[in-house]
Design a protein around this motif. Structure first.
Motif, mmCIF file in Angstrom:
data_model
loop_
_atom_site.group_PDB
_atom_site.id
_atom_site.type_symbol
_atom_site.label_atom_id
_atom_site.label_comp_id
_atom_site.label_asym_id
_atom_site.label_seq_id
_atom_site.Cartn_x
_atom_site.Cartn_y
_atom_site.Cartn_z
ATOM 1 N N GLU A 1 0.795 -1.219 0.000
ATOM 2 C CA GLU A 1 0.000 0.000 0.000
ATOM 3 C C GLU A 1 0.833 1.277 0.000
ATOM 4 O OE1 GLU A 1 -2.518 -0.314 3.381
ATOM 5 O OE2 GLU A 1 -3.704 -1.983 2.576
ATOM 6 N N THR A 2 2.014 1.224 0.602
ATOM 7 C CA THR A 2 2.798 2.443 0.812
ATOM 8 C C THR A 2 4.036 2.519 -0.063
ATOM 9 O OG1 THR A 2 2.045 2.477 3.117
ATOM 10 C CG2 THR A 2 3.931 3.860 2.561
ATOM 11 N N TYR A 3 4.773 1.408 -0.164
ATOM 12 C CA TYR A 3 6.067 1.475 -0.823
ATOM 13 C C TYR A 3 5.898 1.251 -2.331
ATOM 14 C CZ TYR A 3 10.905 2.275 0.315
ATOM 15 O OH TYR A 3 12.127 2.871 0.468
ATOM 16 N N THR A 4 5.353 2.246 -2.988
ATOM 17 C CA THR A 4 5.050 2.178 -4.414
ATOM 18 C C THR A 4 6.251 2.619 -5.246
ATOM 19 O OG1 THR A 4 4.226 4.448 -4.410
ATOM 20 C CG2 THR A 4 2.635 2.691 -3.929
ATOM 21 N N THR A 5 6.143 2.437 -6.547
ATOM 22 C CA THR A 5 7.190 2.905 -7.465
ATOM 23 C C THR A 5 7.391 4.405 -7.328
ATOM 24 O OG1 THR A 5 6.692 1.123 -9.024
ATOM 25 C CG2 THR A 5 7.888 3.027 -9.879
ATOM 26 N N LYS A 6 6.287 5.131 -7.127
ATOM 27 C CA LYS A 6 6.381 6.586 -6.965
ATOM 28 C C LYS A 6 7.207 6.951 -5.744
ATOM 29 C CE LYS A 6 3.516 10.750 -6.713
ATOM 30 N NZ LYS A 6 2.128 11.267 -6.693
ATOM 31 N N LEU A 7 7.010 6.216 -4.634
ATOM 32 C CA LEU A 7 7.793 6.475 -3.431
ATOM 33 C C LEU A 7 9.262 6.164 -3.657
ATOM 34 C CD1 LEU A 7 8.048 7.194 -0.440
ATOM 35 C CD2 LEU A 7 7.431 4.846 0.123
ATOM 36 N N ARG A 8 9.555 5.077 -4.358
ATOM 37 C CA ARG A 8 10.962 4.736 -4.630
ATOM 38 C C ARG A 8 11.625 5.828 -5.472
ATOM 39 N NH1 ARG A 8 8.889 -0.669 -5.208
ATOM 40 N NH2 ARG A 8 8.915 -0.512 -7.478
ATOM 41 N N GLU A 9 10.898 6.350 -6.438
ATOM 42 C CA GLU A 9 11.450 7.423 -7.263
ATOM 43 C C GLU A 9 11.685 8.682 -6.426
ATOM 44 O OE1 GLU A 9 8.520 7.755 -10.291
ATOM 45 O OE2 GLU A 9 9.291 6.068 -11.484
ATOM 46 N N HIS A 10 10.763 8.952 -5.492
ATOM 47 C CA HIS A 10 10.937 10.094 -4.587
ATOM 48 C C HIS A 10 12.174 9.904 -3.711
ATOM 49 C CE1 HIS A 10 10.053 13.149 -1.547
ATOM 50 N NE2 HIS A 10 10.208 12.199 -0.633
ATOM 51 N N ASN A 11 12.338 8.708 -3.156
ATOM 52 C CA ASN A 11 13.480 8.433 -2.294
ATOM 53 C C ASN A 11 14.803 8.605 -3.022
ATOM 54 O OD1 ASN A 11 11.747 7.898 -0.216
ATOM 55 N ND2 ASN A 11 12.067 5.685 -0.185
ATOM 56 N N ALA A 12 14.833 8.229 -4.293
ATOM 57 C CA ALA A 12 16.070 8.345 -5.070
ATOM 58 C C ALA A 12 16.516 9.790 -5.207
ATOM 59 C CB ALA A 12 15.871 7.721 -6.445
ATOM 60 N N ARG A 13 15.573 10.717 -5.081
ATOM 61 C CA ARG A 13 15.918 12.142 -5.191
ATOM 62 C C ARG A 13 16.250 12.767 -3.838
ATOM 63 N NH1 ARG A 13 11.344 11.777 -8.654
ATOM 64 N NH2 ARG A 13 10.002 12.651 -7.016
ATOM 65 N N GLU A 14 15.988 12.037 -2.756
ATOM 66 C CA GLU A 14 16.280 12.557 -1.425
ATOM 67 C C GLU A 14 17.793 12.578 -1.172
ATOM 68 O OE1 GLU A 14 14.018 13.570 1.341
ATOM 69 O OE2 GLU A 14 13.076 13.962 -0.600
ATOM 70 N N PRO A 15 18.284 13.521 -0.365
ATOM 71 C CA PRO A 15 19.733 13.616 -0.126
ATOM 72 C C PRO A 15 20.363 12.327 0.390
ATOM 73 C CG PRO A 15 18.598 15.555 0.735
ATOM 74 C CD PRO A 15 17.537 14.594 0.322
ATOM 75 N N PHE A 16 19.653 11.628 1.280
ATOM 76 C CA PHE A 16 20.194 10.401 1.847
ATOM 77 C C PHE A 16 19.612 9.143 1.220
ATOM 78 C CE2 PHE A 16 20.771 13.150 5.812
ATOM 79 C CZ PHE A 16 22.084 13.459 5.469
ATOM 80 N N GLY A 17 18.762 9.289 0.209
ATOM 81 C CA GLY A 17 18.259 8.140 -0.527
ATOM 82 C C GLY A 17 17.088 7.421 0.114
ATOM 83 N N PHE A 18 16.463 8.022 1.128
ATOM 84 C CA PHE A 18 15.297 7.401 1.753
ATOM 85 C C PHE A 18 14.426 8.489 2.354
ATOM 86 C CE2 PHE A 18 18.315 7.751 5.205
ATOM 87 C CZ PHE A 18 17.546 8.087 6.299
ATOM 88 N N SER A 19 13.246 8.093 2.836
ATOM 89 C CA SER A 19 12.270 9.033 3.375
ATOM 90 C C SER A 19 12.316 9.048 4.895
ATOM 91 C CB SER A 19 10.863 8.645 2.895
ATOM 92 O OG SER A 19 9.873 9.329 3.627
ATOM 93 N N GLU A 20 12.489 10.227 5.470
ATOM 94 C CA GLU A 20 12.459 10.364 6.932
ATOM 95 C C GLU A 20 11.076 10.004 7.470
ATOM 96 O OE1 GLU A 20 14.817 11.026 8.996
ATOM 97 O OE2 GLU A 20 16.435 12.016 7.895
ATOM 98 N N ALA A 21 10.027 10.319 6.712
ATOM 99 C CA ALA A 21 8.666 10.016 7.149
ATOM 100 C C ALA A 21 8.444 8.502 7.231
ATOM 101 C CB ALA A 21 7.655 10.652 6.197
ATOM 102 N N ILE A 22 8.970 7.766 6.252
ATOM 103 C CA ILE A 22 8.840 6.306 6.270
ATOM 104 C C ILE A 22 9.647 5.721 7.416
ATOM 105 C CG2 ILE A 22 9.314 4.192 4.986
ATOM 106 C CD1 ILE A 22 6.932 5.705 3.937
ATOM 107 N N TRP A 23 10.806 6.283 7.683
ATOM 108 C CA TRP A 23 11.630 5.819 8.814
ATOM 109 C C TRP A 23 10.873 5.990 10.125
ATOM 110 C CZ3 TRP A 23 15.540 2.727 9.139
ATOM 111 C CH2 TRP A 23 16.358 2.707 10.276
ATOM 112 N N LYS A 24 10.166 7.115 10.256
ATOM 113 C CA LYS A 24 9.349 7.339 11.454
ATOM 114 C C LYS A 24 8.230 6.299 11.532
ATOM 115 C CE LYS A 24 7.888 9.776 15.028
ATOM 116 N NZ LYS A 24 6.616 9.115 15.337
#
Length: 380
Positions: A22-45
């Motif tokens: 439900e959450t870890y979609t292709t869109k999210l992976r593409e977003h994470n790839a653009r993040e400075p550290f390569g992942f989402s702080e919100a998902i980590w929380k």
């Protein structure tokens, strides 16, 4: 041996599968790839809120007290979703080293923060000259007043740039034995240089250079004594976790390939109607089942004696490394040219499985280690 999952393990699997779907979609992976550290702080929380960061940590330090089986369930789901959050580096490796080798006061200070998601760790151990040899460490530490000075270089430090603290291995040169020690080094320490880069298939890693990096005496993880047994034990558990992650990727590629061959038509018939194609799909499924068995065995042996644990971990890494390569190559080939385009995520799974094969040593290294631990090979 009864391998039936417990009610808690079934609930964990259902929760992880539902989250990934439900959450870890292709869109999210593409977003994470653009993040400075390569992942989402919100998902980590969210990982922290779900209790996943606390899963393998001791209960007395804010953890849930789960074992390698539970971590494997979670990592298999992460493999299906190509998760890039630093779970392996922080929870399996970093927290694992603190729990395995740290002093009581270090465990009490660090582990609850990891469980809450407010502290991330990375393990700097691999060196260019060492390749896959865990015991080869040239980075040095020398006593200097009431602290230590570290000099050396590390390569392929998983998620090092996003870590709050780095656990760095070094040889304590002036104690007469040159024993291996672990030191907690803040990411912004003077003399520490990080060269960050993207990992193949998602996530990030970095190389470290340590030039006269000074740390206080209490930065040494654990009491006096060689840290190598703890390093070997934690890396073996990481191999079990990585193996489960690879199973998730292999299963996903097999499922995607099966679905594609059912709808892709050639000469008026679906590809799956071709007997040769069905044989290939069967071979892929066999490799997935064998990999799942090897990953489970590595998890079951994670707390066994060093030799038995090492054989299971290296056996899984070697076997799954070869099987993963076969499944990835077959998936790309059966998808044809589409398999290497960005329109499909088959190529992303292929890249991540290539990275799995090389991390902590490839199949050849682990075949030799397995043979050496079984008494069939000398000086491996």
């Amino acid at each position: 041996m009864d391998l039936t999952p417990s009610d808690e393990q079934r609930l964990l699997r259902e929760s992880a599968d539902r989250f990934i779907a439900e959450t870890y979609t292709t869109k999210l992976r593409e977003h994470n790839a653009r993040e400075p550290f390569g992942f989402s702080e919100a998902i980590w929380k969210q990982f922290a809120d779900l209790g996943w960061l606390a899963l393998p940590l001791p209960e007395q330090h804010g953890g849930i007290g789960g074992g390698a089986i539970e971590v494997g369930i979670l990592m298999e789901a992460f493999g299906r979703g190509l998760v890039s959050e630093p779970y392996l580096s922080t929870v399996v490796l970093g927290a694992g080293l603190v729990a395995e080798h740290g002093r009581d006061e270090q465990k009490a200070a660090l582990l609850p923060q990891i469980a809450e998601g407010t502290l991330r760790l990375a393990f700097g151990h691999a060196e260019r000259a060492a390749r896959a040899n865990l015991s080869r460490v040239d980075t040095s530490a020398r006593k200097d007043g009431d602290g230590y000075v570290l000099d050396g270089a590390k390569v392929a430090v998983l998620d090092g740039a996003s870590a709050d603290q780095l656990i760095v291995s070094a040889r304590l040169a002036n104690n007469g034995s040159g024993s291996l020690r672990l030191f907690l080094v803040p990411r912004g320490a003077d003399g520490l240089t990080l060269a960050d880069y993207p990992r193949l298939g998602g996530g990030r890693a970095c190389n470290l250079t340590l030039q006269s990096v000074r740390v206080p005496a209490d930065a040494m993880l654990g009491a006096d004594g060689d840290a190598y047994p703890a390093v070997e034990a934690v890396v073996d558990r990481a191999l079990a976790a990585m193996s489960a992650e690879a199973v998730g990727m292999m299963q996903t590629l097999t499922d995607k390939t099966l679905d594609y061959t059912k709808v892709r038509k050639q000469f008026g018939k679906p590809l799956a109607a071709n007997q040769v194609i069905r044989h290939r799909l069967t071979d892929m499924s066999v490799q997935v089942d064998e990999a799942r068995s090897m990953a489970l065995r590595a998890a079951l042996k994670a707390d066994a004696d060093a030799a038995e644990r090492g054989r299971a971990a290296s056996g899984a890494k070697a076997k799954i490394g070869k099987g993963a390569q076969f499944v990835a190559e077959q998936s790309v080939q059966l998808h044809g040219g589409m398999g290497v385009t960005e329109e499909l995520d088959v190529g992303a799974y292929f890249k991540r499985l290539l990275a799995f094969e090389t991390l902590f040593g490839g199949s050849t290294h682990h075949y030799r280690r397995h043979a050496a631990l079984s008494g069939r090979l000398v000086n491996a």
